[in-house]
Design an enzyme around this catalytic site. Structure first.
Site, PDB file in Angstrom:
ATOM      1  N   ARG A 369      14.204  14.854   1.543  1.00 36.69           N
ATOM      2  CA  ARG A 369      14.044  15.921   2.480  1.00 36.69           C
ATOM      3  C   ARG A 369      14.342  17.284   2.019  1.00 36.69           C
ATOM      4  NH1 ARG A 369      15.193  13.288   8.403  1.00 36.69           N
ATOM      5  NH2 ARG A 369      13.749  11.629   8.186  1.00 36.69           N
ATOM      6  N   HIS A 444      15.150  19.886  12.278  1.00 34.20           N
ATOM      7  CA  HIS A 444      14.817  18.929  12.802  1.00 34.20           C
ATOM      8  C   HIS A 444      16.073  18.252  13.561  1.00 34.20           C
ATOM      9  CE1 HIS A 444      12.927  15.011  13.370  1.00 34.20           C
ATOM     10  NE2 HIS A 444      13.986  14.537  12.613  1.00 34.20           N
TER      11      HIS A 444
HETATM   12  C1  LIG Z   1      10.687  14.961  16.725  1.00 31.30           C
HETATM   13  C2  LIG Z   1      11.915  14.066  16.429  1.00 31.30           C
HETATM   14  C3  LIG Z   1      11.722  12.679  15.906  1.00 31.30           C
HETATM   15  C4  LIG Z   1      13.034  12.263  15.923  1.00 31.30           C
HETATM   16  N1  LIG Z   1      12.759  10.881  15.067  1.00 31.30           N
HETATM   17  C5  LIG Z   1      13.989  10.180  14.744  1.00 31.30           C
HETATM   18  C6  LIG Z   1      13.859   8.673  14.525  1.00 31.30           C
HETATM   19  O1  LIG Z   1      12.780   8.260  14.175  1.00 31.30           O
HETATM   20  N2  LIG Z   1      15.047   8.175  14.357  1.00 31.30           N
HETATM   21  C7  LIG Z   1      15.954   8.595  14.663  1.00 31.30           C
HETATM   22  O2  LIG Z   1      17.220   7.969  14.752  1.00 31.30           O
HETATM   23  N3  LIG Z   1      16.317   9.721  15.053  1.00 31.30           N
HETATM   24  C8  LIG Z   1      15.141  10.507  15.344  1.00 31.30           C
HETATM   25  N4  LIG Z   1      15.530  11.929  15.603  1.00 31.30           N
HETATM   26  C9  LIG Z   1      16.745  12.350  16.107  1.00 31.30           C
HETATM   27  C10 LIG Z   1      17.022  11.941  17.478  1.00 31.30           C
HETATM   28  O3  LIG Z   1      16.007  11.760  18.396  1.00 31.30           O
HETATM   29  C11 LIG Z   1      18.163  12.607  18.170  1.00 31.30           C
HETATM   30  O4  LIG Z   1      19.219  12.897  17.525  1.00 31.30           O
HETATM   31  C12 LIG Z   1      18.842  11.759  19.426  1.00 31.30           C
HETATM   32  O5  LIG Z   1      17.683  11.254  20.146  1.00 31.30           O
HETATM   33  C13 LIG Z   1      19.681  12.673  20.213  1.00 31.30           C
HETATM   34  O6  LIG Z   1      20.320  11.899  21.290  1.00 31.30           O
HETATM   35  P1  LIG Z   1      21.147  12.326  22.430  1.00 31.30           P
HETATM   36  O7  LIG Z   1      21.230  11.430  23.456  1.00 31.30           O
HETATM   37  O8  LIG Z   1      22.442  12.900  21.671  1.00 31.30           O
HETATM   38  O9  LIG Z   1      20.565  13.823  22.985  1.00 31.30           O
HETATM   39  P2  LIG Z   1      19.078  14.057  23.672  1.00 31.30           P
HETATM   40  O10 LIG Z   1      18.388  12.936  23.897  1.00 31.30           O
HETATM   41  O11 LIG Z   1      18.860  15.371  23.163  1.00 31.30           O
HETATM   42  O12 LIG Z   1      19.622  14.380  25.364  1.00 31.30           O
HETATM   43  C14 LIG Z   1      20.549  15.521  25.553  1.00 31.30           C
HETATM   44  C15 LIG Z   1      20.517  15.408  26.954  1.00 31.30           C
HETATM   45  O13 LIG Z   1      21.512  16.447  27.471  1.00 31.30           O
HETATM   46  C16 LIG Z   1      21.053  17.130  28.719  1.00 31.30           C
HETATM   47  N5  LIG Z   1      21.621  18.376  28.436  1.00 31.30           N
HETATM   48  C17 LIG Z   1      21.710  19.121  27.666  1.00 31.30           C
HETATM   49  N6  LIG Z   1      22.370  20.197  27.837  1.00 31.30           N
HETATM   50  C18 LIG Z   1      22.723  20.351  29.243  1.00 31.30           C
HETATM   51  C19 LIG Z   1      23.473  21.000  30.102  1.00 31.30           C
HETATM   52  N7  LIG Z   1      23.815  22.320  29.744  1.00 31.30           N
HETATM   53  N8  LIG Z   1      23.499  20.741  31.385  1.00 31.30           N
HETATM   54  C20 LIG Z   1      22.963  19.397  31.674  1.00 31.30           C
HETATM   55  N9  LIG Z   1      22.239  18.547  31.035  1.00 31.30           N
HETATM   56  C21 LIG Z   1      22.222  19.014  29.547  1.00 31.30           C
HETATM   57  C22 LIG Z   1      19.658  16.728  28.624  1.00 31.30           C
HETATM   58  O14 LIG Z   1      19.151  17.202  29.678  1.00 31.30           O
HETATM   59  C23 LIG Z   1      19.473  15.685  27.952  1.00 31.30           C
HETATM   60  O15 LIG Z   1      19.379  14.908  28.803  1.00 31.30           O
HETATM   61  C24 LIG Z   1      14.256  12.829  15.840  1.00 31.30           C
HETATM   62  C25 LIG Z   1      14.277  14.008  16.443  1.00 31.30           C
HETATM   63  C26 LIG Z   1      13.099  14.687  16.737  1.00 31.30           C
HETATM   64  C27 LIG Z   1      13.373  16.202  17.311  1.00 31.30           C
END
Ligand SMILES: Cc1cc2nc3c(=O)[nH]c(=O)nc-3n(C[C@H](O)[C@H](O)[C@H](O)COP(=O)(O)OP(=O)(O)OC[C@H]3O[C@@H](n4cnc5c(N)ncnc54)[C@H](O)[C@@H]3O)c2cc1C
Ligand code: SF4
Ligand code: FES
Lengths: 680, 247
Positions: A369, A444
Site C-alpha cells: 500500500r 484510511h
Molecule cells: C472504508 C473503510 C474500510 C475498512 N475496511 C476494513 C476491513 O475490511 N477490515 C478491517 O479489519 N478493518 C477495516 N477498516 C478499519 C476498521 O473499520 C476500523 O479501524 C474499526 O472499525 C474501528 O473500530 P472502533 O470500534 O475502534 O471505532 P469506530 O467504529 O470508529 O467507532 C467509534 C465510536 O466512538 C463514538 N465516538 C467517537 N467520538 C466520540 C465522542 N467524542 N463522544 C461520543 N462518542 C464518540 C462514535 O459514535 C462511534 O460509536 C476499514 C476502515 C474504513 C474507513
C-alpha cells in the site's frame, strides 16, 4: 485558500546524510523518563495471556451491580465491550454521537476479518498470524499484545457465528475464507463486501439485548467533551467520569462511574479528506490526553492507494475501492504532460507510463500500500496526474482493466468484483468498462492512538482504551482485515478480563455534581462552547478544517521531511490562532448545532496535528506508513533504524504553553527476529 | 448548474416548521446531493443565516444515517441512499424540494433531522440471538446451507435508514422488521427464539405508532438496499406460526 508549497525530495535530502545522531525535533519536545513496565506477565509469550487472566482478580457477581462503567463508542470495540460487561452484570452507560449505536464507523469496513482458524489447513496458526502482524507492522508493535490478539482471534468467529453473523459459506455449509492483504494463507472471513456492517450489527444486537435486560443504558446523539479525573486521596488521579453534551438539547451533562473506557475510533479526519465517516474525531481521546493519558506514535497513518479521486473543492469525503482491484488492473499515467487531459483511450500504448511495473518489475502493480501510494503522489506532483484539476493539480492515476476485460469478459469481471464497478460509476458518472478507472491514495486508518499497557489501561488509572483509539497492535502499519479483529478481540475477550482486576478495588468513593473536579470539567466545556459561539468571525469551521487537512496531507502525509514538518508546525500554529479569533459559528448552544459540534472537533485536530508533526519529525527513520524522505535506500525504499528507533514514542501533554514530553517504551522481541523488507 | 431549493426548516421539535426557498448557483454534476447541501450551508453561514441541519456520517451508503425526502421520494429519484445520490441526476434550472422523513414515529428534531430511536427499541424486543460472550460453540459445529446463509445475508444488509417508513402511506416499518425476522429466521442459530422474537417485535412496532402493512410496496421501491417485499410475507407467516404455538 492557501495551498502549501511542496518540498521536493531533493531539497529534503540536502538536510543531511543517514548516519549519525539526530535530534530533528530538538526544541519541540522535552525528553521524559522511559516507560518500562507494560504489565505483561513475566512468562513465555504463549502463556502470558493465560497467566494474566488467572492473576486478574475476580469480582463477585453480587458486587457487579454496584460497579459502573462508562464506554464511549459503539463501534466494534465499544459495542462488544458494552454487551459483554452488561452480560457480566455491571452497570454500563454507552455513548455515541450518531443517532443509533449501529451507525458507528466500523459499519463501513468492507474486506473482512482475520482469524487463525486454519480451516484451510494451509499452515496457518496463532504463531503465524502473530508473526505476520508484527512483520506487517514493520516491527513497531508490542509483541505481547499482538500474540494475544492472534490467540483470541479464533473465539471471535465462534461468537459472531452464534450471534447470526451471515459470513460467506461454501457449498458444504462451512465458512469460506480468502487471502487478503498479501499474506500467503487464507484466514480472512467475510460477508461479501460488507463484513464490518455484519459484525457491527451482531455486536449492536447483543448490546440492545442488554439494554432490554436493564444492564446497559445507551446515550445516542451524546458527545463526550471532557474526561473527569479525581484525586483518590493518595495524590493519584483516577478517571471517574465524562462531561457529555446532549446534541439535541445542548444540555451539558456529567456522568460519573468507577471506570471509563474509550472506544472512540481513529482520528484520520485530521486530514479533512479521508475514508472515515464525517463525524470521526479525536476529541474523546484528545481530552483524555490533556488530562494525562499519553498519546503513542500519533504520526503512524495508513494511506490506502485505491480510492476514488477528489472531484472538486466541494469534496467532503473519499471512498475506498477494494485493493483487490490491483490484481487485474494496470496502473498508468501519460508519459507526457500534454496528454493528461486527453481521452485515455486515445493515448497509444507507447505514450503510457506503467510506472509501478517499470520501477518495481517483480511486484509491479501489487507492491504494498505505502509504496503504491507514494509512487502515485510522485507522478502527480510531476504534473502527470489525470482527471479534473483541483486547486491547480490533477490528482489521479489510471487503473486500467481493458486487458482483464478482454481476458475475462465483462461478466467475468462483474462476478469477480461484485458491485465495485457500479459503485465507481455511481460516484464518478464514468463507466469503468469503457474508460479506465481513476484512483488516488487517501488516508484510511491511524495506527497511532492513546498509549495502553497490556491490560489496555492508559497512563490514567481507571481509563481503558480499545479499538482504533489505542496504539497497541499494529505498529507502524496495519494489515488488511486486522482492525476488525482487534476491535472485537479487545471488546469481547480482552477488556472484560483486565478491567475486573481494576474494578476489584471498587466501588470507589461517591462523586457528586458539586465535586470541584466535576465542576471544573463542566465549566471548561461550557467555556469552550461559549467561546466558539461568541467569536463571530468571518470563516466557517469547515474552511479551517479543509486548510488544516491540506497542510497535514502535504507535509505529514505520504512523505515527510524535516523542513516540511517544521513548516507544517508553523502553519498549524498560526492557523489555530486565527481559528480562535476568526471562526464563525452561528446558532445557539441549546439546540442541535452541527457547526458547533464541528468547531470543538477541529479545535482538537489542530493540537493533534501539531503533535503528529512533532512525532514524525522526531522519528528520523522510515517504517511502515511513516516515510521520512531522509531515510530511504538508494532505490527509494523505506529504511528503518532499529538501533535508534525501536521504541514506542509516548507523548505527554505538558500544558497549553509548554512543549510535549517524550517517553520511550523500548520494543523488545523475544519470539521474532527483526528484518528489513524489500519489494524489488 | 443553477438550482432552486425548497427546504423544510424547523428550529426544534416543539416549534412549527415551514418551507424556505434558496437559490444555488454553479452546482457541479459530480457533487453528491449532500455535498450540494454543504455548499449551500457555507453560503448561508457567510450570509449570517444558520446552516441547515441534516444527518449523515459514512457518506458511502452503509451507515443509514442520511435520509431525505427529495421531490417527494425517499432518498430521491435513484435506488440508493441520499449520500450516494449525485447531482447529475438533476437538471440545470430545476426546483428541488427537500423534506425530512415524514412519520409520527419519527418526530422531527430540527430542520431535516428526525428521531429514529423507535428502530432501536424494536430491536431491543428480540432482534438478536441470545448468546453471551464466551459461550459460543465452535463455528463449524453447525453447518449452514449456503443458500440459507446467502438469503440471510441479503436481508441483513438493511441499514436501518427508515426510508421504507417514510415512503409508506401507512407509515409502517414492516419491511425493516421483516428484514430482521428473515435474517435471523433463516439461520439455525435463530430458531430457538423465533416465535417470541416476532411477537415481541411486532408488539413494539405497533406501540411506537408505526402503521399496519396493506401490501402497497412503496417501501421496497424506496429501499436503497433493495430488501424484497417477501420479507413481509415471512414476517406474517412467522407471526401466524407463533400464535398457533400459543404465543
Ligand atoms: C472504508 C473503510 C474500510 C475498512 N475496511 C476494513 C476491513 O475490511 N477490515 C478491517 O479489519 N478493518 C477495516 N477498516 C478499519 C476498521 O473499520 C476500523 O479501524 C474499526 O472499525 C474501528 O473500530 P472502533 O470500534 O475502534 O471505532 P469506530 O467504529 O470508529 O467507532 C467509534 C465510536 O466512538 C463514538 N465516538 C467517537 N467520538 C466520540 C465522542 N467524542 N463522544 C461520543 N462518542 C464518540 C462514535 O459514535 C462511534 O460509536 C476499514 C476502515 C474504513 C474507513
Ligand atoms: S428495509 Fe430498506 S428502507 Fe427500510 S430501513 Fe432497511 S434499508 Fe432502509
Ligand atoms: S451517510 Fe451513511 S448511508 Fe448515507
Amino acid at each position: 485558500m492557501d495551498m502549501p508549497d511542496t518540498v521536493s525530495a531533493a531539497e529534503a535530502s540536502a538536510s543531511g546524510s543517514l548516519d549519525g545522531d539526530y535530534d530533528d525535533a530538538a526544541g519541540y519536545y522535552t525528553p521524559g523518563s522511559p516507560l518500562v513496565d507494560t504489565k505483561a506477565p513475566d512468562a513465555p509469550i504463549a502463556e502470558r495471556w493465560q497467566t494474566r487472566k488467572f492473576e486478574a482478580r475476580l469480582v463477585n457477581p453480587a458486587n457487579r451491580r454496584k460497579l459502573s462503567i462508562i464506554i464511549v463508542g459503539t463501534g466494534l470495540a465499544g459495542a462488544s465491550a458494552a454487551a459483554t460487561l452488561g452480560e457480566a452484570g455491571y452497570r454500563v452507560k454507552s455513548f455515541c454521537y450518531q443517532d443509533s449505536p449501529r451507525r458507528a464507523h466500523s459499519i463501513a469496513a468492507q474486506g473482512g476479518i482475520n482469524a487463525a482458524k486454519n480451516y484451510k489447513e494451509d499452515g496457518d496458526s496463532v504463531h503465524r498470524l502473530f508473526y505476520d502482524t508484527v512483520k506487517g507492522g514493520d516491527y513497531r508493535s508490542r509483541e505481547s499484545n499482538v500474540y494475544r490478539l492472534a490467540e483470541v482471534s479464533t473465539n471471535i468467529i465462534d461468537q459472531c457465528v452464534a450471534q447470526g453473523v451471515p459470513f460467506a459459506r461454501e457449498y458444504g455449509g462451512l465458512l469460506d475464507n480468502r487471502s487478503f492483504g498479501g499474506v500467503q494463507v487464507s484466514r480472512t472471513f467475510y460477508a461479501r463486501g460488507q463484513t464490518g456492517q455484519q459484525l457491527l450489527i451482531g455486536a449492536y444486537q447483543a448490546l440492545e439485548r442488554q439494554v432490554a435486560a436493564g444492564t446497559v443504558e445507551t446515550f445516542t446523539r451524546h458527545e463526550m467533551l471532557e474526561l473527569i479525573t479525581v484525586d483518590d486521596g493518595s495524590g493519584q488521579k483516577r478517571a471517574r467520569g465524562i462531561v457529555a453534551r446532549d446534541m439535541v438539547t445542548g444540555e451539558i451533562q456529567t456522568h460519573v462511574a468507577d471506570v471509563v473506557v474509550l472506544a472512540s475510533g481513529g482520528y484520520g479526519n485530521v486530514f479533512y479528506l479521508s475514508t472515515n465517516a464525517m463525524g470521526c474525531n479525536v476529541t474523546a481521546a484528545w481530552r483524555a490526553h490533556r488530562k494525562g493519558a499519553y498519546m503513542a506514535n500519533p504520526c503512524y497513518t495508513q494511506i490506502h492507494p485505491t480510492c476514488i479521486p477528489v472531484s472538486g473543492s466541494h469534496q467532503s469525503k473519499l471512498t475506498l475501492m477494494s485493493e483487490s482491484l490491483r490484481n487485474d488492473g494496470r496502473i498508468w499515467v501519460p508519459k507526457n504532460q500534454a496528454d493528461c487531459d486527453k481521452d485515455p483511450r486515445e493515448i497509444p500504448e507507447e505514450d503510457r507510463d506503467y510506472y509501478l511495473e517499470r520501477i518495481y518489475p517483480s511486484f509491479g502493480n501489487l507492491v504494498p500500500r505505502d509504496i503504491a501510494s507514494r509512487a502515485a503522489k510522485n507522478v502527480c506532483d510531476e504534473g502527470r496526474g489525470v482527471g479534473p484539476e483541483v486547486d491547480g493539480v490533477r490528482r489521479g492515476v489510471y487503473l486500467d482493466f481493458s486487458a482483464a476485460i478482454e481476458r475475462l469478459g465483462e461478466k467475468g469481471i462483474t462476478e469477480k468484483y461484485d458491485n465495485l464497478f457500479d459503485m465507481y460509476e455511481r460516484i464518478t458518472g464514468e463507466n469503468p468498462f469503457e474508460v479506465p478507472m481513476r484512483i488516488y491514495p487517501a488516508v484510511h486508518y491511524v495506527m497511532g492512538g492513546l498509549w495502553v499497557d497490556y491490560d489496555l489501561q492508559s497512563t490514567i488509572p481507571g481509563l481503558f482504551v480499545t479499538g482504533e483509539a489505542n496504539f497497541s497492535d499494529h505498529g507502524a502499519n496495519r494489515l488488511g482485515a486486522s482492525a476488525l479483529m482487534q476491535g472485537l478481540a479487545d471488546g469481547y475477550f480482552v477488556l472484560p478480563h483486565t478491567i475486573r482486576d481494576y474494578l476489584a478495588d471498587g466501588p470507589f468513593e461517591e462523586i457528586t455534581e458539586d465535586h470541584p473536579a466535576v465542576v471544573e470539567a463542566r465549566e471548561s466545556v461550557k467555556g469552550r462552547i461559549d467561546h466558539f459561539l461568541s467569536v463571530n468571525g468571518t470563516r466557517s469551521v469547515d474552511s479551517y478544517h479543509r486548510e488544516l487537512g491540506n497542510i497535514m496531507w502535504e507535509y505529514c502525509g505520504m512523505e515527510r521531511t524535516e523542513t516540511g514538518l517544521k513548516k507544517a508546525i508553523d502553519l498549524i500554529r498560526s492557523l489555530k490562532d486565527d481559528f480562535y479569533r476568526n471562526v464563525k459559528v452561528l446558532g445557539s448552544a441549546e439546540t442541535l448545532n452541527q457547526s458547533l459540534e464541528k468547531a470543538g472537533r477541529v479545535a482538537d485536530f489542530f493540537e493533534l496535528g501539531e503533535l503528529m508533526c512533532i512525532d514524525a519529525l522526531n522519528r528520523r527513520e522510515s517504517c511502515g506508513g511513516h516515510f521520512r524522505g531522509e531515510s530511504q535506500t538508494e532505490d527509494g525504499e523505506a529504511l528503518r533504524h532499529d538501533d535508534e528507533f525501536a521504541y514506542v514514542a509516548a507523548w505527554e501533554w505538558a500544558g497549553e504553553d509548554s512543549i510535549p514530553v517524550l517517553h520511550k517504551e523500548d520494543l523488545v522481541y523475544s519470539a521474532i527476529e527483526m528484518k528489513q523488507r524489500s519489494y524489488k | 448548474m443553477n438550482l432552486t431549493l425548497k427546504i423544510w426548516r424547523q428550529p426544534d421539535a416543539s416549534s412549527a416548521g415551514a418551507m424556505h426557498t434558496y437559490q444555488l448557483a454553479d452546482v457541479s454534476p459530480d457533487m453528491s446531493f449532500l455535498e450540494m447541501l454543504d455548499v449551500l450551508n457555507e453560503q448561508l453561514n457567510e450570509q449570517g443565516e444558520e446552516p441547515i441541519a441534516f444527518d449523515s456520517d459514512c457518506r458511502e451508503g452503509i451507515c443509514g444515517m442520511c435520509g431525505l425526502m427529495i421531490n417527494g421520494d425517499a432518498h430521491g429519484p435513484e435506488v440508493t441512499t441520499t449520500c450516494q445520490l449525485h447531482m447529475r441526476s438533476f437538471k440545470d434550472g430545476e426546483t428541488i424540494t427537500v423534506e425530512p422523513w415524514r412519520s409520527d414515529a419519527f418526530p422531527v428534531i430540527k430542520d431535516l433531522v428526525v428521531d429514529r430511536s423507535a428502530f432501536d427499541r424494536i430491536i431491543q424486543q428480540g432482534g438478536y440471538i441470545s448468546v453471551n460472550t464466551g459461550s459460543a460453540p465452535e463455528a463449524h459445529s453447525v453447518p449452514v446451507p449456503r443458500d440459507d446463509a446467502l438469503r440471510a445475508f441479503n436481508v441483513a444488509t438493511c441499514i436501518g435508514c427508515g426510508a421504507c417508513v417514510a415512503a409508506c402511506p401507512n407509515g409502517s416499518a414492516s419491511l425493516f422488521m421483516g428484514a430482521k425476522i428473515t435474517h435471523l429466521g433463516e439461520l439455525p442459530q435463530g430458531q430457538p427464539e423465533r416465535d417470541s422474537r416476532v411477537v415481541n417485535m411486532v408488539a413494539q412496532h405497533d406501540h411506537e405508532g408505526f402503521g399496519g402493512c396493506t401490501n402497497i410496496g412503496a417501501c421496497t421501491a424506496a429501499c436503497p438496499k433493495e430488501i424484497p417485499l417477501d420479507v413481509i410475507s415471512q414476517l406474517n407467516k412467522d407471526l401466524r406460526t407463533a400464535i398457533k404455538h400459543g404465543h
